[in-house]
Design a protein around this motif. Structure first.
Motif, short mmCIF file in Angstrom:
data_model
loop_
_atom_site.label_atom_id
_atom_site.label_comp_id
_atom_site.label_asym_id
_atom_site.label_seq_id
_atom_site.Cartn_x
_atom_site.Cartn_y
_atom_site.Cartn_z
N VAL A 150 0.83 -1.21 0.00
CA VAL A 150 0.00 0.00 0.00
C VAL A 150 0.86 1.26 0.00
CG1 VAL A 150 -1.89 1.20 1.17
CG2 VAL A 150 -1.76 -1.29 1.27
N ILE A 151 1.89 1.27 0.82
CA ILE A 151 2.79 2.44 0.89
C ILE A 151 3.47 2.67 -0.47
CG2 ILE A 151 4.91 3.34 1.93
CD1 ILE A 151 4.07 1.84 4.51
N GLY A 152 3.96 1.60 -1.07
CA GLY A 152 4.61 1.73 -2.37
C GLY A 152 3.66 2.27 -3.42
N GLY A 153 2.42 1.78 -3.40
CA GLY A 153 1.42 2.26 -4.36
C GLY A 153 1.13 3.74 -4.19
N LEU A 154 1.00 4.18 -2.95
CA LEU A 154 0.71 5.60 -2.72
C LEU A 154 1.90 6.48 -3.09
CD1 LEU A 154 -1.33 5.95 0.60
CD2 LEU A 154 -2.13 5.71 -1.74
N ASN A 155 3.09 6.06 -2.72
CA ASN A 155 4.27 6.87 -3.05
C ASN A 155 4.42 7.07 -4.55
OD1 ASN A 155 5.37 7.59 -0.54
ND2 ASN A 155 6.35 5.59 -0.28
N THR A 156 4.23 6.01 -5.32
CA THR A 156 4.38 6.11 -6.76
C THR A 156 3.23 6.90 -7.39
OG1 THR A 156 5.47 3.95 -6.71
CG2 THR A 156 4.89 4.82 -8.86
#
Length: 277
Positions: A150-156
């Motif tokens: 989830v964090i990776g998705g939001l950051n990108t």
């Protein structure tokens, strides 16, 4: 990456307020769960300003053709899928206007997919399959606030100019830092220590209800207090629609039924009748 995780600092991992659960009677267990659940609405109430801030940004984008995406893993991912899947029948919107994505794909809706939540790059790949663009919004859901998927998705997504929100149950989490509009609902320790499908899951469901319902109302998908665009997909909903039309227009059941059969929705039936009279 388990060595990097310090669960002791997470409110969602704090020791239950109850002990010796295995020695409790059924009644004591149920009363304990219920007592903990009673605290959830108050925690949600504290987060209303954060929800308002996010919804205020989502609505103008969706009025221009944007979509709303939920991404999550495990219980959080399933809750996002539930909320998304209920929008078309409730509000008559296209199935691809609100989209729920879960780590591990559709298989993970029913059965856990090993290590799916730990892939920091996969969420963005999953989002790209929908040709995501700058009018869209991505809301990440993770009770812990530390799920890599989830964090990776939001950051990108954020790096690509896409509006981002987050729903978590720990203060100052990495997920909150990744989102432009974080929502933190601090419900405290779970009845069963660490079982975030309980109070945390309930809080997330309430927040998702608030987001999608307020967005749909703002998009004009509710008239007065009625679901005038709901899909007439079963007998119960047809009867509900007939009652809405009867009350709104002061007509009998047979005419309401005929209008709905001709025009397909409560909104269209009412508008057509009024235009002709």
């Amino acid at each position: 990456m388990s060595q990097e995780i310090n669960l002791d600092k997470l409110t969602t991992e704090a020791t239950s307020n109850y002990n010796n659960l295995d020695k409790m009677s059924i009644k004591e267990i149920l009363e304990g769960i219920n007592n903990e659940d009673k605290t959830v609405p108050h925690a949600v109430e504290q987060a209303i300003p954060q929800v308002e801030a996010l919804v205020s940004e989502i609505v103008p984008r969706m009025k221009q053709g944007g979509r709303l995406f939920y991404i999550g893993a495990g219980t959080s991912g399933r809750l996002g899928i539930v909320d998304a899947s209920e929008c078309p029948p409730t509000f008559g919107v296209p199935f691809d206007l609100v989209i729920g994505i879960i780590a591990g794909g559709d298989t993970a809706i029913r059965k856990a997919v090993e290590n799916a939540e730990d892939d920091i790059e996969q969420a963005w790949k999953d989002l790209q399959a929908y040709d995501i663009n700058e009018l869209d919004t991505v809301v990440g859901i993770a009770a812990s606030g530390r799920t890599p998927y989830v964090i990776g998705g939001l950051n990108t997504a954020r790096a690509n100019g896409i509006l981002t929100g987050a729903i978590s149950c720990n203060k100052g989490s990495d997920l909150s830092k990744a989102a432009q509009y974080p929502i933190e609902v601090i419900v405290g320790p779970e009845f069963v220590t660490g079982s975030t499908r309980m109070k945390s899951g309930t809080a997330q469901k309430l927040i998702l209800n608030m987001i999608s319902t307020s967005v749909m109302i703002q998009l004009g998908r509710v008239r007065g207090n009625k679901m005038v665009d709901m899909q007439l997909s079963n007998y119960k909903l047809v009867v509900r629609a007939e009652n809405m039309v009867m009350r709104e227009l002061g007509i009998d059941k047979s005419l309401a039924e005929a209008l709905l059969q001709e025009h397909g929705s409560v909104r269209n039936a009412i508008d057509a009748y009024r235009a002709a009279h």
